[in-house]
Design a protein around this motif. Structure first.
Motif, PDB file in Angstrom:
ATOM      1  N   ARG A  41       0.838  -1.214   0.000  1.00 30.18           N
ATOM      2  CA  ARG A  41       0.000   0.000   0.000  1.00 30.18           C
ATOM      3  C   ARG A  41       0.864   1.251   0.000  1.00 30.18           C
ATOM      4  NH1 ARG A  41      -4.154  -3.284   2.084  1.00 30.18           N
ATOM      5  NH2 ARG A  41      -3.151  -3.664   4.089  1.00 30.18           N
ATOM      6  N   GLY A  42       1.886   1.275   0.839  1.00 28.06           N
ATOM      7  CA  GLY A  42       2.807   2.406   0.883  1.00 28.06           C
ATOM      8  C   GLY A  42       3.534   2.576  -0.447  1.00 28.06           C
ATOM      9  N   TYR A  43       3.885   1.455  -1.031  1.00 28.31           N
ATOM     10  CA  TYR A  43       4.595   1.474  -2.326  1.00 28.31           C
ATOM     11  C   TYR A  43       3.710   2.061  -3.425  1.00 28.31           C
ATOM     12  CZ  TYR A  43       6.335  -0.447  -6.732  1.00 28.31           C
ATOM     13  OH  TYR A  43       6.743  -0.602  -8.033  1.00 28.31           O
ATOM     14  N   MET A  44       2.452   1.637  -3.453  1.00 29.74           N
ATOM     15  CA  MET A  44       1.541   2.132  -4.498  1.00 29.74           C
ATOM     16  C   MET A  44       1.264   3.627  -4.317  1.00 29.74           C
ATOM     17  SD  MET A  44      -0.783  -1.252  -4.569  1.00 29.74           S
ATOM     18  CE  MET A  44      -2.081  -0.827  -5.692  1.00 29.74           C
ATOM     19  N   ASP A  45       1.217   4.055  -3.080  1.00 23.86           N
ATOM     20  CA  ASP A  45       1.048   5.470  -2.793  1.00 23.86           C
ATOM     21  C   ASP A  45       2.242   6.254  -3.361  1.00 23.86           C
ATOM     22  OD1 ASP A  45      -0.418   7.513  -1.539  1.00 23.86           O
ATOM     23  OD2 ASP A  45       1.059   7.561   0.101  1.00 23.86           O
ATOM     24  N   PHE A  46       3.433   5.702  -3.156  1.00 24.97           N
ATOM     25  CA  PHE A  46       4.643   6.331  -3.692  1.00 24.97           C
ATOM     26  C   PHE A  46       4.614   6.364  -5.224  1.00 24.97           C
ATOM     27  CE2 PHE A  46       8.900   5.390  -5.515  1.00 24.97           C
ATOM     28  CZ  PHE A  46       9.474   6.635  -5.316  1.00 24.97           C
ATOM     29  N   LEU A  47       4.209   5.239  -5.840  1.00 22.29           N
ATOM     30  CA  LEU A  47       4.133   5.182  -7.314  1.00 22.29           C
ATOM     31  C   LEU A  47       3.193   6.258  -7.848  1.00 22.29           C
ATOM     32  CD1 LEU A  47       3.741   1.484  -8.548  1.00 22.29           C
ATOM     33  CD2 LEU A  47       5.722   2.974  -8.837  1.00 22.29           C
ATOM     34  N   ASN A  48       2.062   6.436  -7.149  1.00 22.14           N
ATOM     35  CA  ASN A  48       1.059   7.396  -7.620  1.00 22.14           C
ATOM     36  C   ASN A  48       1.513   8.837  -7.468  1.00 22.14           C
ATOM     37  OD1 ASN A  48      -0.618   5.361  -8.442  1.00 22.14           O
ATOM     38  ND2 ASN A  48      -1.757   5.285  -6.501  1.00 22.14           N
ATOM     39  N   LYS A  49       2.312   9.097  -6.445  1.00 22.32           N
ATOM     40  CA  LYS A  49       2.836  10.462  -6.273  1.00 22.32           C
ATOM     41  C   LYS A  49       4.050  10.689  -7.174  1.00 22.32           C
ATOM     42  CE  LYS A  49       1.238  11.155  -1.558  1.00 22.32           C
ATOM     43  NZ  LYS A  49       1.540  10.566  -0.243  1.00 22.32           N
ATOM     44  N   ALA A 255      -1.735   3.334  -9.997  1.00 22.66           N
ATOM     45  CA  ALA A 255      -1.404   1.919  -9.744  1.00 22.66           C
ATOM     46  C   ALA A 255      -2.585   1.260  -9.043  1.00 22.66           C
ATOM     47  CB  ALA A 255      -0.158   1.834  -8.871  1.00 22.66           C
ATOM     48  N   ARG A 256      -2.829   0.006  -9.391  1.00 23.56           N
ATOM     49  CA  ARG A 256      -3.952  -0.743  -8.802  1.00 23.56           C
ATOM     50  C   ARG A 256      -3.464  -2.122  -8.366  1.00 23.56           C
ATOM     51  NH1 ARG A 256      -8.951   0.838 -11.600  1.00 23.56           N
ATOM     52  NH2 ARG A 256      -9.984  -0.801 -10.392  1.00 23.56           N
ATOM     53  N   ASP A 257      -4.219  -2.735  -7.445  1.00 23.33           N
ATOM     54  CA  ASP A 257      -4.002  -4.147  -7.147  1.00 23.33           C
ATOM     55  C   ASP A 257      -4.339  -4.940  -8.400  1.00 23.33           C
ATOM     56  OD1 ASP A 257      -3.393  -3.742  -4.481  1.00 23.33           O
ATOM     57  OD2 ASP A 257      -5.467  -4.033  -3.818  1.00 23.33           O
ATOM     58  N   ALA A 258      -3.612  -6.001  -8.654  1.00 24.77           N
ATOM     59  CA  ALA A 258      -3.940  -6.864  -9.796  1.00 24.77           C
ATOM     60  C   ALA A 258      -4.100  -8.301  -9.320  1.00 24.77           C
ATOM     61  CB  ALA A 258      -2.853  -6.780 -10.862  1.00 24.77           C
ATOM     62  N   GLY A 259      -4.959  -9.034  -9.992  1.00 26.74           N
ATOM     63  CA  GLY A 259      -5.271 -10.421  -9.630  1.00 26.74           C
ATOM     64  C   GLY A 259      -6.429 -10.463  -8.634  1.00 26.74           C
TER      65      GLY A 259
END
Ligand code: MN
Ligand code: MN
Length: 472
Positions: A41-49, A255-259
């Protein structure tokens, strides 16, 4: 047919001699399984910013500042955790260690630039009632992946008077998006007969930016004028201000969760922001490490590491020399050489995960697989290992023993079949400076595409690997 049963002796022999290829997931406790998802979750937040190299650097810098990192120019001796930013696009973080730097540092590198479409210096024109922007692709892209999708426009411009303007259109869900339409199938007979590398020529990557005309019916290029009018009222910019600007067209979706099991992250720019995030968060956890620990986040890797924000620049040398002075060791060229030659480094970069649909492109015995942990790539390059970096056996052995000892789940990695292609990383520049360095990073599917896939357990394991390395 009945299943053949191996003897106990065979089993024992296999256990002794054969390589184990476990799944990360099978080895995690239930708490660790939760940690894997939390961390993602923290990683996806970083990707989005951090959708561009500049934004990734500012995102990492925000995180570092919260963790008490101070600018090297303000740091008092080595009592502080230290950062340095070069031109907003290259970041270095350091946690001073107990030993003198000349006895070796621990360095993890990554890069924060990703393939994309850049806006040309004179991009705006009008044709057939549409205002369009010319682009120039950056890095290794398959051009057909960039048409018929929602794009956002992000970048940095300067007005004629030198005022900086941050442009951002398309990231918020109520923003308009920009797009490059593809030719309709009905009229694509000729296009469909062309090679994939040719059917979307680079000069066809033209983005539609508007279609409403300026009110004066007698004016020429009325749509272009209306768009310039709009840009001026929003940002105060004129046509000339595009010259020299850095504006990137990137996928608009977050970025989204996949699967169905949400086990993967689908998102743009994971090559190599996944190693940027994992190395930064590993570094943040250190208190007073034995060796001085450094993480570098480079720009321009995707176009061959040229320029003053790249791995070929003098930025790291200068930073380490400044840091030497902070520890009251003279920053001579000789001492800097010692810092490098006594140091150990991991070149954090993603590796190609075997894609079952395109199995033929890979050499499955030597390429990494989703869900088996961080991939270690002994050497990169193309053809006969040309232009690659090849880690010494001694160092490869050291890294392997460290990972085994600390329960890091790692796997062999390499970039596809020999002579199928190839590639390089920033490792060779640090190796040239005298460091022991080896490439490693999580496997990724759809590398360089607008929607890359990376497994959450591999991401988490990569962070753990970087941490045990920095602590070594
Ligand atoms: Mn990369
Ligand atoms: Mn890449």
């Amino acid at each position: 047919m009945p299943e053949k049963k191996e003897s106990k002796k065979t089993k024992e022999l296999k256990e002794k001699l054969l390589m184990d290829k476990p799944r990360v997931w099978d080895r995690l406790s239930s708490q660790e399984k939760e940690d894997v998802f939390d961390y993602a979750r923290g990683y996806m937040d970083f990707l989005n910013k951090g959708r561009t190299e500049r934004r990734a650097v500012s995102g990492l810098l925000d995180m570092a500042s919260q963790k008490g990192f101070v600018n090297i120019t303000d740091a008092l001796g080595t009592s502080n955790r230290i950062y340095h930013v070069s031109r907003g696009k290259l970041l270095i973080l350091a946690v001073p260690g107990q030993k003198p730097m000349t006895e070796g540092i621990r360095l993890v590198t990554s890069h924060v630039d990703s393939p994309r479409l850049d806006i040309k210096p004179n991009p705006l024109y009008e044709e057939e009632g549409l205002a369009m922007l010319k682009t120039h692709y950056y890095g290794g892209v398959k051009k057909y992946q960039w048409v018929a999708r929602s794009l956002a426009m992000i970048g940095t411009m300067f007005t004629r008077s030198g005022k900086v303007v941050d442009v951002e259109i398309g990231l918020n869900s109520d923003d308009p998006v920009l797009t490059i339409p593809d030719l309709l199938p009905h009229l694509s007979r000729k296009q469909m007969e062309q090679k994939a590398s040719e059917f979307i020529p680079a000069e066809n990557l033209n983005v539609i930016i508007g279609s409403l005309p300026y009110e004066d019916k007698n004016a020429s290029d009325r749509v272009k004028l209306a768009i310039l009018d709009l840009l001026f009222s929003k940002y105060g910019i004129t046509e000339e201000d595009f010259i020299g600007a850095e504006i990137e067209m990137i996928p608009a979706e977050p970025a989204r969760d996949a699967g169905l099991d949400r086990s993967l992250v689908a998102g743009y720019g994971q090559d190599d922001r996944v190693c940027a995030y994992t190395s930064a968060t590993a570094l943040f956890q250190l208190q007073k490490p034995l060796h001085t620990c450094v993480a570098v986040f480079y720009d321009k890797e995707e176009i061959g590491s040229e320029g003053n924000t790249s791995a070929k620049s003098a930025a790291l040398d200068l930073f380490l020399m400044e840091l030497l002075e902070k520890t009251e060791i003279p920053s001579s060229a000789r001492n800097l050489r010692h810092v490098f030659t006594a140091g150990k480094a991991l070149s954090g970069d993603v590796t190609a995960a075997v894609d079952p649909t395109y199995g033929d492109a890979y050499e499955k015995r030597n390429n990494s697989k989703i869900g088996h942990g961080i991939g270690i790539t002994k050497y990169t390059g193309a053809g006969g290992k040309y232009m690659g970096s090849d880690a010494n056996a001694e160092y490869a052995s050291w890294v392997r023993r460290l990972f085994n000892e600390k329960n890091i789940m790692w796997q062999v990695a390499g970039l596809g079949k020999v002579d199928e292609g190839g590639g390089g990383t920033v490792a060779k520049y640090m190796a040239n400076a005298g460091m022991d360095i080896i490439d490693c990073g999580p496997p990724i599917l759809g590398m360089h595409s607008p929607l890359e896939l990376c497994a959450k357990d591999d991401i988490w394991m990569t962070q753990k690997a970087f941490k045990v390395f920095l602590e070594s």
